[in-house]
Design a protein around this motif. Structure first.
Motif, short mmCIF file in Angstrom:
data_model
loop_
_atom_site.label_atom_id
_atom_site.label_comp_id
_atom_site.label_asym_id
_atom_site.label_seq_id
_atom_site.Cartn_x
_atom_site.Cartn_y
_atom_site.Cartn_z
N LEU A 99 44.40 49.70 49.48
CA LEU A 99 43.54 50.27 50.35
C LEU A 99 41.88 50.14 50.29
O LEU A 99 41.08 50.69 50.83
CB LEU A 99 43.72 51.93 50.34
CG LEU A 99 45.04 52.35 50.87
CD1 LEU A 99 45.61 53.72 50.23
CD2 LEU A 99 45.25 52.21 52.31
N ALA A 100 41.74 49.18 49.44
CA ALA A 100 40.20 48.79 49.22
C ALA A 100 40.09 47.33 49.62
O ALA A 100 41.08 46.44 49.30
CB ALA A 100 39.82 49.12 47.73
N PRO A 101 38.89 47.02 49.97
CA PRO A 101 38.90 45.38 50.52
C PRO A 101 39.09 44.54 49.26
O PRO A 101 38.93 44.76 48.04
CB PRO A 101 37.47 45.36 50.84
CG PRO A 101 36.99 46.78 51.14
CD PRO A 101 37.68 47.67 50.21
N ARG A 102 39.88 43.29 49.72
CA ARG A 102 40.24 42.50 48.86
C ARG A 102 40.16 40.88 49.72
O ARG A 102 39.83 40.99 50.76
CB ARG A 102 41.56 42.42 48.79
CG ARG A 102 42.35 43.34 47.48
CD ARG A 102 43.80 42.85 47.14
NE ARG A 102 44.41 43.97 46.37
CZ ARG A 102 45.77 44.06 46.11
NH1 ARG A 102 46.67 43.42 46.90
NH2 ARG A 102 46.15 44.80 45.26
N PRO A 103 39.84 39.96 48.86
CA PRO A 103 39.75 38.56 49.49
C PRO A 103 41.06 38.36 50.40
O PRO A 103 42.11 38.72 50.10
CB PRO A 103 39.66 37.87 48.25
CG PRO A 103 39.28 38.61 47.34
CD PRO A 103 39.84 39.83 47.44
N ALA A 104 40.96 37.26 51.02
CA ALA A 104 42.09 37.04 51.90
C ALA A 104 43.27 36.09 51.00
O ALA A 104 44.36 36.15 51.21
CB ALA A 104 41.83 36.14 53.10
N VAL A 105 42.71 35.46 49.82
CA VAL A 105 43.55 34.94 49.09
C VAL A 105 43.48 35.29 47.76
O VAL A 105 42.58 35.63 47.23
CB VAL A 105 43.05 33.30 49.03
CG1 VAL A 105 44.31 32.41 48.24
CG2 VAL A 105 43.07 32.72 50.33
N VAL A 106 44.65 35.78 47.22
CA VAL A 106 44.57 36.59 46.02
C VAL A 106 45.96 35.91 45.28
O VAL A 106 47.13 36.04 45.63
CB VAL A 106 45.16 38.31 46.20
CG1 VAL A 106 45.22 39.00 44.83
CG2 VAL A 106 43.62 38.67 47.02
N ALA A 107 45.83 35.87 43.91
CA ALA A 107 46.93 35.40 43.15
C ALA A 107 47.39 36.75 42.04
O ALA A 107 46.63 37.26 41.67
CB ALA A 107 46.27 34.23 42.12
N HIS A 108 48.57 36.78 42.05
CA HIS A 108 49.40 37.70 41.58
C HIS A 108 50.14 37.17 40.06
O HIS A 108 50.93 36.28 40.45
CB HIS A 108 50.44 38.74 42.33
CG HIS A 108 49.76 39.25 43.58
ND1 HIS A 108 49.54 40.54 43.77
CD2 HIS A 108 49.69 38.75 44.65
CE1 HIS A 108 48.87 40.63 44.77
NE2 HIS A 108 49.00 39.40 45.56
N VAL A 109 49.56 37.25 39.16
CA VAL A 109 49.95 36.49 37.94
C VAL A 109 50.76 37.69 36.83
O VAL A 109 50.50 38.69 36.48
CB VAL A 109 48.88 36.21 37.26
CG1 VAL A 109 49.38 35.16 35.71
CG2 VAL A 109 47.86 35.30 37.77
N CYS A 110 51.93 37.01 36.72
CA CYS A 110 53.10 37.98 35.98
C CYS A 110 52.77 38.01 34.37
O CYS A 110 52.34 36.91 33.96
CB CYS A 110 54.16 37.44 36.29
SG CYS A 110 55.54 38.26 35.21
N ASP A 111 52.22 39.32 33.99
CA ASP A 111 52.31 39.25 32.69
C ASP A 111 53.15 40.32 31.84
O ASP A 111 53.08 40.73 30.65
CB ASP A 111 50.79 39.64 32.21
CG ASP A 111 50.78 41.26 32.56
OD1 ASP A 111 51.58 41.76 33.32
OD2 ASP A 111 49.74 41.83 32.37
N ASP A 112 54.64 40.18 32.43
CA ASP A 112 55.72 41.23 32.11
C ASP A 112 56.42 40.27 30.83
O ASP A 112 56.04 39.14 30.38
CB ASP A 112 56.72 41.44 33.36
CG ASP A 112 57.15 42.63 33.00
OD1 ASP A 112 57.46 43.13 31.81
OD2 ASP A 112 57.08 43.69 34.07
N ILE A 113 57.60 40.98 30.29
CA ILE A 113 58.13 40.59 29.22
C ILE A 113 58.39 39.01 29.10
O ILE A 113 58.35 38.35 28.04
CB ILE A 113 59.00 41.56 28.59
CG1 ILE A 113 60.06 41.90 29.66
CG2 ILE A 113 58.29 42.79 28.14
CD1 ILE A 113 61.29 42.76 29.22
N ALA A 114 59.08 38.61 30.13
CA ALA A 114 59.71 37.08 29.85
C ALA A 114 58.55 36.25 30.24
O ALA A 114 58.70 35.18 29.47
CB ALA A 114 60.61 37.00 31.13
N CYS A 115 57.53 36.38 30.95
CA CYS A 115 56.39 35.53 30.87
C CYS A 115 55.72 35.59 29.69
O CYS A 115 55.08 34.64 29.28
CB CYS A 115 55.81 36.01 32.27
SG CYS A 115 56.31 35.24 33.81
N LEU A 116 55.58 36.80 28.99
CA LEU A 116 54.97 36.80 27.88
C LEU A 116 55.38 35.81 26.84
O LEU A 116 54.61 35.27 25.86
CB LEU A 116 54.86 38.32 27.14
CG LEU A 116 53.89 39.07 27.84
CD1 LEU A 116 54.09 40.46 27.28
CD2 LEU A 116 52.54 38.67 27.77
#
Length: 611
Positions: A99-116
């Motif tokens: 609900l706040a302005p964001r760029p058109a291109v965004v990367a969502h980077v997983c930092d959950d337990i398997a990726c850790l």
């Protein structure tokens, strides 16, 4: 948020996004051009019936602009006749919406337990150094369901032709390159996620890597829809009888007998009552990715299982609720539904039998709680994804408050196998209390991460052996069974049979099929902190025990890890256990009831904090 529309106006692009989802407005009452000759004398609409389209509309806005502006939300409310305060409450509930302005291109980077376990902390540190702190062009994300390819990232590109690209495994250069280049999405090779691909003993995974998942003809050539033909011959009672005889237990974690659920729904048939069947594909448990692999690699099997379920339960409409972070699975299922409908495998008269059934794909938006079946109903209906009290149970009053059967993806994939071989024959596979085939998600410090299929019965040690054994340092410290809502077990418990009864005997659970390995280089205390943070973020906040308990649980763990307890360490550990018991006893749904399970299992098996 005001309960009335504000002065904010939607841009042309935002209106176009909403109109593409809903069609053009018909009058000034639903956001169109006001005509005093008609609109001034009568109100048109009745749009309350369209509220269930709120989630797709919010997705359309987010995908077009990159965020949901006040003007866009106003226009969505006009089109759907939803109070702005309620629409704001829904939009703010889901992690994928902004609900706040964001760029058109965004990367969502997983930092959950398997990726850790596979370098996510280093990846995030480099991105923070090169790009800046998370919150603008990149965000830290909970599990993306790509654990076998960790570390993972998903890049979303908003615009007239929105795109999503998955990077797995991801590295800082690849993330930056995609952020700069706005690259086209690339398909994951599902065969790489199934190390057993091509083996003749496979049943649930046998078509993956061998059959084009986009081709209905290929699916039929590999035996697809033969089970549905047999099911039509058997009739509803015959299908229910076979599923009951199979003793199939649900594969989503709750392990409820599938046949009993269908039988209850079939018996509930009465004039004027609409039955629904829902596929719960909101696979959000950290460490779980088996359903994603099935949907990406064999989508028609899910449709066939649902259609058989519709025949057995008297349902004429079905929904597949798929997690929002699965772009490839979403495309594959959407294509399969369109192909099946065009060829008469969905619709008003399937196979000329009079069977009437159709499907709608509904995409979630980043809320773990929506894996709970009643929260899923609320989400589909256009409300916040908060669980309902039970009773009434879904088979009495489920989706749209009508009798509903909810089944997990893997459960539905088993249905054609049961119909083709017969329930009694299926029940002879596995053990007396855990029948049939089971998929396991191997990740973390294992040599060949991926989805593995075995009949129930092998031990944890044997399943790890299928995946090539322990990787990393080669010295196993712990295994997480069942995901963040599951339990940790020690190397001394590797000879436990991976069955419902076997894991129950050691105080663990199969859950969603997670088998995540941690070598002796991992700081388990940090893993527990990440699990606690996950539940803090994912609690819906509806009930006090979970809303407060999840926060206090994380705070207590932070103090223990920092060696700054309030009072003594023993007192803090006692408080942790008391909070866990309160959440188990008093939370509305399974999230709160299991939020402390993995943490308490680790505290019971290891002396992580010296008292």
């Amino acid at each position: 948020m005001d309960i009335h529309l504000t002065a904010a106006q939607a841009s042309a692009g935002e209106r176009a996004a909403v109109d593409a989802e809903l069609g053009q407005p018909e009058s000034g009452w639903d956001g169109g051009q006001r005509n005093i000759g008609t609109d001034g004398r009568a109100a048109f609409g009745g749009h309350a019936a369209d509220r269930h389209r709120l989630l797709p509309v919010l997705h359309a806005i987010q995908s077009r602009i990159g965020w949901i502006s006040p003007g866009a939300l106003n226009y969505a409310c006009q089109r759907l006749d939803v109070p702005p305060a309620e629409a704001h409450g829904v939009a703010s509930f889901y992690g994928m919406f902004s609900l706040a302005p964001r760029p058109a291109v965004v990367a969502h980077v997983c930092d959950d337990i398997a990726c850790l376990t596979r370098g996510a902390a280093s990846l995030c540190a480099v991105l923070e150094r090169k790009i800046g702190p998370p919150g603008t062009t990149w965000l830290r994300s909970p599990c993306l369901g790509l654990c076998e390819r960790a570390p993972a990232a998903m890049v979303t590109v908003a615009g007239e032709t929105p795109r999503e690209r998955v990077l797995a495994p991801a590295d800082p250069d690849a993330v930056q390159r995609v952020l700069r280049d706005d690259a086209e999405p690339d398909a994951l090779d599902t065969q790489l996620s199934v190390p057993q691909a091509g083996r003749p003993e496979l049943r649930l995974l046998r078509r993956i890597g061998k059959v084009d998942p986009s081709s209905l003809d290929d699916y039929r050539g590999a035996g697809g829809y033969e089970a549905l033909r047999k099911a039509i011959y058997l009739g509803p009672e015959g299908v229910v009888r076979e599923v009951i005889e199979s003793r199939l237990l649900g594969r989503g974690g709750a392990a409820f007998p599938a046949g009993k659920k269908w039988e209850t729904l079939l018996k509930a048939c009465r004039p004027g009552c609409t039955h629904y069947i829902v596929c719960n594909a909101d696979e959000s448990e950290p460490g779980t990715f088996k359903d994603r692999v099935l949907m990406e690699g064999d989508p028609f099997a899910i449709l066939e299982g649902m259609t058989i379920g519709a025949l057995a339960t008297g349902a004429q409409q079905g929904y597949i609720y798929i997690r929002g972070e699965y772009p490839l699975a979403t495309r594959r299922l959407a294509g399969a539904i369109a192909s099946a409908r065009a060829r008469g495998f969905l619709g008003d008269d399937i196979f000329g039998s009079g069977l009437r059934f159709d499907l709608e794909l509904r995409r979630g938006a980043g809320a773990y709680i929506c894996g709970e079946e009643t929260a899923l109903f609320n989400s589909i209906e256009g409300y916040r994804g908060e669980p309902r009290n039970k009773p009434p149970y879904p088979t009495e009053a489920g989706l749209f408050h009508q009798p509903t059967a909810v089944n997990n993806v893997e459960t539905l994939a088993n249905i054609p196998e049961i119909i083709l071989m017969g329930g009694a024959a299926y029940a002879r596979i596995g053990t007396a209390h855990s029948t049939g085939y089971k998929l396991y998600c191997l990740s973390g410090h294992v040599a060949r991460p991926g989805v593995y299929e075995v009949p129930f019965g092998p031990t944890l040690r044997e399943v790890i052996g299928l995946a090539g054994g322990i990787a990393g340092s080669g010295r196993l410290q712990a295994v997480l069974l069942g995901g963040a809502a599951g339990a940790f077990v020690t190397p001394g418990e590797l000879d436990t049979p991976l069955t419902f009864e076997g894991t129950r005997a050691i105080g663990a659970t199969l859950g969603s099929g997670v088998v995540m390995l941690f070598d002796d280089t991992v700081d388990l205390k940090r893993i527990l902190l990440r699990i606690a943070a996950f539940f803090r973020d994912e609690t819906c906040g509806q009930c006090v025990p979970c809303r407060i308990g999840a926060v206090r649980q994380e705070e207590t763990l932070h103090r223990l890890v920092a060696d700054r307890p309030l009072g003594s360490t023993a007192a803090e550990l006692a408080t942790l256990r008391e909070m866990g018991q309160a959440m188990r006893d008093a939370s509305i749904c399974g999230l709160g009831q299991t939020a402390s399970s993995a943490i308490e299992s680790a505290l019971n098996r290891w002396s992580l904090f010296h008292e």
